[in-house]
Design a protein around this motif. Structure first.
Motif, PDB file in Angstrom:
ATOM      1  N   GLN A  36      -7.098   4.679  -5.392  1.00  0.00           N
ATOM      2  CA  GLN A  36      -8.239   5.358  -4.734  1.00  0.00           C
ATOM      3  C   GLN A  36      -7.785   7.171  -4.548  1.00  0.00           C
ATOM      4  N   ARG A  63      -5.276  -1.703  -7.080  1.00  0.00           N
ATOM      5  CA  ARG A  63      -6.447  -0.712  -6.706  1.00  0.00           C
ATOM      6  C   ARG A  63      -5.807   0.885  -6.670  1.00  0.00           C
ATOM      7  N   HIS A 100      -6.824   3.675 -12.077  1.00  0.00           N
ATOM      8  CA  HIS A 100      -7.954   2.653 -11.912  1.00  0.00           C
ATOM      9  C   HIS A 100      -8.137   2.098 -13.141  1.00  0.00           C
ATOM     10  N   LEU A 157     -12.405   3.113   1.059  1.00  0.00           N
ATOM     11  CA  LEU A 157     -11.467   2.125   0.630  1.00  0.00           C
ATOM     12  C   LEU A 157     -12.009   0.644   0.430  1.00  0.00           C
ATOM     13  N   THR A 182      -2.316  -1.481  -3.492  1.00  0.00           N
ATOM     14  CA  THR A 182      -2.949  -0.296  -3.570  1.00  0.00           C
ATOM     15  C   THR A 182      -2.401   1.005  -3.571  1.00  0.00           C
ATOM     16  N   VAL A 237      -3.141   5.021  -2.861  1.00  0.00           N
ATOM     17  CA  VAL A 237      -4.019   6.005  -2.394  1.00  0.00           C
ATOM     18  C   VAL A 237      -3.511   7.208  -2.441  1.00  0.00           C
ATOM     19  N   LEU A 285       0.680  -1.270  -0.045  1.00  0.00           N
ATOM     20  CA  LEU A 285       0.123  -0.071   0.039  1.00  0.00           C
ATOM     21  C   LEU A 285       0.729   1.228   0.071  1.00  0.00           C
TER      22      LEU A 285
END
Length: 269
Positions: A182, A180, A171, A223, A137, A139, A87
């Motif tokens: 976000q 992913r 995305h 999320l 992921t 973010v 992440l």
């Protein structure tokens, strides 16, 4: 000590205070070890010590100025080579409230370095290994001024509009590869961001200023819900769904070899 299952390592930028420090706490509680990045090493140690005492997770601190090329390159290298990272939270950034004609262009260029160049390069560093490992992921902390660009300084709004667009593109390209993305769009949030921008949040109407803890908790709920764009202060999520539907429909109307009739009529007059 946290009893959560180990979820790998989260690298959080701008982690020495405010939103970044709260992300560190919440992610540790969820079972992540942490790599915390910021300029202020003393504050980083404070956050790391607090997280380790509370949650028992492993924490590594990286003192770095993401506006400096060599420092940014060090963080990129960590993302490329540390296979435990699952992440990335691109949180580092700063803003301004001054109008264009009252803003120092060198300061605006520094803002672009931190708000645009750094998250772009870090996303580029993280994405290939995430794809290779089949998951990860990213973010990106944007802002509601990325949509309401008239609200604050224009360069700040433009930088956050870029972060939003970058995230949506990530995305679009990477979701099928297990990665992913976000974008989180806070509104006015009670952090020292506002002091740096030149307008302490205490000077704003209390009804519009969200607690930083509430903002991060909402972002993580988004999320968990699978949102690509999370807007914590937006009360009706259907407003964003309708906005996006309109934007996507409009994007399908640009493929024409001739200008619109309104321009042709003026040209012929």
């Amino acid at each position: 000590m946290s009893q959560q299952q180990n979820k790998g390592t989260a690298l959080v930028t701008g982690a020495s205070s405010g939103i970044g420090a709260i992300y560190a706490d919440r992610l540790a509680a969820r079972g992540y070890d942490l790599i915390l990045v910021a300029r202020n090493e003393e504050r980083l140690h404070d956050v790391a010590d607090r997280v380790q005492r509370t949650h028992g997770r492993g924490v590594t601190i990286v003192q770095a100025d993401l506006g400096a090329r060599d420092d940014l390159a060090r963080v990129e290298a960590i993302l490329r080579t540390d296979a435990s990272i699952t992440l990335l939270v691109n949180n580092a950034g700063f803003g301004a409230v001054t109008p264009l004609l009252e803003s120092d262009v060198d300061r605006m260029t520094q803002m672009i370095d931190i708000n645009v160049t750094a998250p772009t390069r870090l996303a580029y560093a993280a994405a290939p290994p995430f794809v290779a490992r089949g998951g990860g992921t990213i973010v990106n902390i944007a802002s509601t001024v990325g949509i309401g660009i008239e609200i604050m300084n224009g360069v700040y709004g433009a930088s956050k509009a870029y972060v939003l667009a970058l995230t949506q593109s990530l995305h679009h390209e990477l979701a099928s590869k297990g990665v992913r993305a976000q974008a989180v769009l806070p509104g006015a949030t009670a952090t020292d961001f506002w002091d740096t921008a030149g307008l302490p949040h205490e000077n704003l109407p209390a009804a519009m200023v969200m607690r930083a803890e509430d903002m991060v908790d909402a972002a993580l709920a988004g999320l968990d819900a699978g949102e690509v764009v999370t807007i914590p202060p937006l009360q009706d999520g259907n407003d964003w769904i309708e906005y996006e539907a309109t934007r996507k429909a409009l994007a399908q109307r640009f493929a024409h070899a001739t200008p619109g009739e309104r321009y042709l009529a003026r040209a012929a007059a």
